[in-house]
Scaffold this motif. Structure first.
Motif, PDB file in Angstrom:
ATOM      1  N   ALA A  31       0.828  -1.206   0.000  1.00  0.00           N
ATOM      2  CA  ALA A  31       0.000   0.000   0.000  1.00  0.00           C
ATOM      3  C   ALA A  31       0.864   1.258   0.000  1.00  0.00           C
ATOM      4  O   ALA A  31       1.944   1.286   0.576  1.00  0.00           O
ATOM      5  CB  ALA A  31      -0.906  -0.004   1.216  1.00  0.00           C
ATOM      6  N   LYS A  35      -3.480   3.130   0.669  1.00  0.00           N
ATOM      7  CA  LYS A  35      -4.294   2.606  -0.433  1.00  0.00           C
ATOM      8  C   LYS A  35      -3.518   1.502  -1.141  1.00  0.00           C
ATOM      9  O   LYS A  35      -2.341   1.669  -1.456  1.00  0.00           O
ATOM     10  CB  LYS A  35      -4.616   3.710  -1.435  1.00  0.00           C
ATOM     11  CG  LYS A  35      -5.483   4.803  -0.856  1.00  0.00           C
ATOM     12  CD  LYS A  35      -5.746   5.860  -1.888  1.00  0.00           C
ATOM     13  CE  LYS A  35      -6.553   6.991  -1.283  1.00  0.00           C
ATOM     14  NZ  LYS A  35      -6.756   8.084  -2.234  1.00  0.00           N
ATOM     15  N   PRO A  36      -4.160   0.362  -1.409  1.00  0.00           N
ATOM     16  CA  PRO A  36      -3.480  -0.730  -2.111  1.00  0.00           C
ATOM     17  C   PRO A  36      -2.929  -0.251  -3.458  1.00  0.00           C
ATOM     18  O   PRO A  36      -3.631   0.401  -4.222  1.00  0.00           O
ATOM     19  CB  PRO A  36      -4.570  -1.773  -2.308  1.00  0.00           C
ATOM     20  CG  PRO A  36      -5.578  -1.470  -1.252  1.00  0.00           C
ATOM     21  CD  PRO A  36      -5.535   0.004  -1.048  1.00  0.00           C
TER      22      PRO A  36
END
Length: 86
Positions: A31, A35-36
């Motif tokens: 991430a 956020k991935p």
């Protein structure tokens, strides 16, 4: 499926790769800012679900339309029996 931030991934990349290679982890998500961003998986990993098509190829002889229709009478005899009144 652990989620690892970018900084930890940079410092522990060899450990993460080892975990995926040995099968300890199926996949690891990397991430960026929570956020991935990327997925670390084994290179030769097989898809989770494999669709198998053509299982009956070569098991049955080819059947043309006329031969298929001729089977109707044979099947009718199996269900209804021989009828001599016809």
């Amino acid at each position: 499926m652990p989620i690892v931030n970018m900084l930890d991934a940079k410092t522990n990349l060899s450990k993460l790769v080892d975990a995926v290679e040995t099968g300890a982890e199926e996949e690891i998500i990397i991430a960026r800012n929570g956020k991935p961003a990327a997925k670390l998986v084994q290179l030769d990993a097989q898809p989770k679900r494999k669709i198998r098509l053509g299982l009956a190829v070569g098991k049955y002889p080819p059947l043309d339309y006329e031969s298929f229709q001729a089977l109707d009478a044979e099947i009718e005899k199996m269900f209804l029996g021989e009828n001599e009144d016809k």
